[in-house]
Design a protein around this motif. Sequence first.
Motif, mmCIF file in Angstrom:
data_model
loop_
_atom_site.group_PDB
_atom_site.id
_atom_site.type_symbol
_atom_site.label_atom_id
_atom_site.label_comp_id
_atom_site.label_asym_id
_atom_site.label_seq_id
_atom_site.Cartn_x
_atom_site.Cartn_y
_atom_site.Cartn_z
ATOM 1 N N LYS A 32 -4.769 1.443 -1.403
ATOM 2 C CA LYS A 32 -4.305 2.860 -1.228
ATOM 3 C C LYS A 32 -5.063 3.557 -0.327
ATOM 4 O O LYS A 32 -4.680 4.229 0.614
ATOM 5 C CB LYS A 32 -4.163 3.326 -2.639
ATOM 6 C CG LYS A 32 -3.679 4.809 -2.584
ATOM 7 C CD LYS A 32 -3.439 5.444 -3.961
ATOM 8 C CE LYS A 32 -2.884 6.979 -3.894
ATOM 9 N NZ LYS A 32 -2.923 7.708 -5.217
ATOM 10 N N GLN A 36 -3.570 5.290 2.921
ATOM 11 C CA GLN A 36 -3.732 6.733 3.579
ATOM 12 C C GLN A 36 -4.494 7.113 4.597
ATOM 13 O O GLN A 36 -4.124 7.991 5.514
ATOM 14 C CB GLN A 36 -4.562 7.381 2.231
ATOM 15 C CG GLN A 36 -3.807 7.545 1.102
ATOM 16 C CD GLN A 36 -4.190 8.321 -0.413
ATOM 17 O OE1 GLN A 36 -3.693 8.737 -1.012
ATOM 18 N NE2 GLN A 36 -5.513 8.009 -0.318
ATOM 19 N N LYS A 41 -2.090 10.587 5.318
ATOM 20 C CA LYS A 41 -1.911 11.210 4.310
ATOM 21 C C LYS A 41 -2.272 10.945 3.010
ATOM 22 O O LYS A 41 -2.798 9.894 2.714
ATOM 23 C CB LYS A 41 -0.059 11.023 4.189
ATOM 24 C CG LYS A 41 0.630 11.407 5.397
ATOM 25 C CD LYS A 41 2.009 11.104 5.322
ATOM 26 C CE LYS A 41 2.933 11.204 6.543
ATOM 27 N NZ LYS A 41 4.001 10.781 6.605
ATOM 28 N N TYR A 43 -1.509 10.644 -0.718
ATOM 29 C CA TYR A 43 -0.148 10.391 -1.769
ATOM 30 C C TYR A 43 -0.608 10.599 -3.126
ATOM 31 O O TYR A 43 -1.434 9.887 -3.815
ATOM 32 C CB TYR A 43 0.376 8.906 -1.583
ATOM 33 C CG TYR A 43 0.697 8.593 -0.141
ATOM 34 C CD1 TYR A 43 1.696 9.001 0.421
ATOM 35 C CD2 TYR A 43 0.021 7.763 0.573
ATOM 36 C CE1 TYR A 43 2.155 8.874 1.813
ATOM 37 C CE2 TYR A 43 0.435 7.499 1.854
ATOM 38 C CZ TYR A 43 1.316 7.716 2.245
ATOM 39 O OH TYR A 43 1.863 7.644 3.518
ATOM 40 N N TYR A 46 2.264 7.112 -5.874
ATOM 41 C CA TYR A 46 2.063 5.937 -4.974
ATOM 42 C C TYR A 46 2.452 4.891 -5.809
ATOM 43 O O TYR A 46 1.391 4.284 -6.669
ATOM 44 C CB TYR A 46 0.403 5.662 -4.626
ATOM 45 C CG TYR A 46 0.138 4.603 -3.661
ATOM 46 C CD1 TYR A 46 0.652 4.847 -2.235
ATOM 47 C CD2 TYR A 46 -0.329 3.325 -4.230
ATOM 48 C CE1 TYR A 46 -0.144 3.477 -1.643
ATOM 49 C CE2 TYR A 46 -0.865 2.183 -3.554
ATOM 50 C CZ TYR A 46 -0.690 2.446 -1.901
ATOM 51 O OH TYR A 46 -0.830 1.317 -1.376
ATOM 52 N N VAL A 67 6.424 7.200 -2.629
ATOM 53 C CA VAL A 67 5.413 8.090 -2.325
ATOM 54 C C VAL A 67 5.801 9.619 -2.611
ATOM 55 O O VAL A 67 5.105 10.494 -2.066
ATOM 56 C CB VAL A 67 4.755 7.679 -1.085
ATOM 57 C CG1 VAL A 67 4.140 6.567 -0.810
ATOM 58 C CG2 VAL A 67 5.815 7.977 0.217
ATOM 59 N N SER A 71 10.632 9.778 -0.852
ATOM 60 C CA SER A 71 10.192 9.118 0.319
ATOM 61 C C SER A 71 9.216 7.743 -0.153
ATOM 62 O O SER A 71 8.739 7.844 -1.210
ATOM 63 C CB SER A 71 8.894 10.016 0.629
ATOM 64 O OG SER A 71 9.564 11.247 0.771
ATOM 65 N N GLU A 95 6.290 4.006 7.638
ATOM 66 C CA GLU A 95 6.627 5.170 6.934
ATOM 67 C C GLU A 95 8.061 5.302 7.045
ATOM 68 O O GLU A 95 8.810 4.776 7.766
ATOM 69 C CB GLU A 95 5.867 6.233 7.528
ATOM 70 C CG GLU A 95 4.312 6.161 7.164
ATOM 71 C CD GLU A 95 3.575 7.294 7.860
ATOM 72 O OE1 GLU A 95 3.349 8.242 7.217
ATOM 73 O OE2 GLU A 95 2.925 7.198 9.129
#
Length: 108
Positions: A32, A36, A41, A43, A46, A67, A71, A95
């Motif tokens: 994770k 990120q 970003k 989140y 997640y 997310v 999204s 993304e």
Amino acid sequence: MTEPKTMDMMCGGWTETRDADKETQWICDQVKSLVQGKTNKIYQEYRAIKYRSQVVAGFNYLFKVCVGGPSYIHVQVYQALPCHGGHLWLSGVQEDKTHDEPLEPISN
């Protein structure tokens, strides 16, 4: 570290898309911070939803990750074989994905 899922895998071929579970969420959680960093970003949500896997000289995993709301991102991870330490590497991130978009291998 969790053992890789090998059931119903064909060497070299990707499995069909399957529902994520606790083991696949654990793998996603391990990368994770790298995800990120790559997307720049943070989140709050997640959550692995779906995944595919591939047996190579280790294991490739491709995850659909929610997310937040509608999204999604796709995350590809390589896991070394247990005899080589079982380490995880982030192979790619895409993304702006949707819930219905198919999981396809990420080529960087």
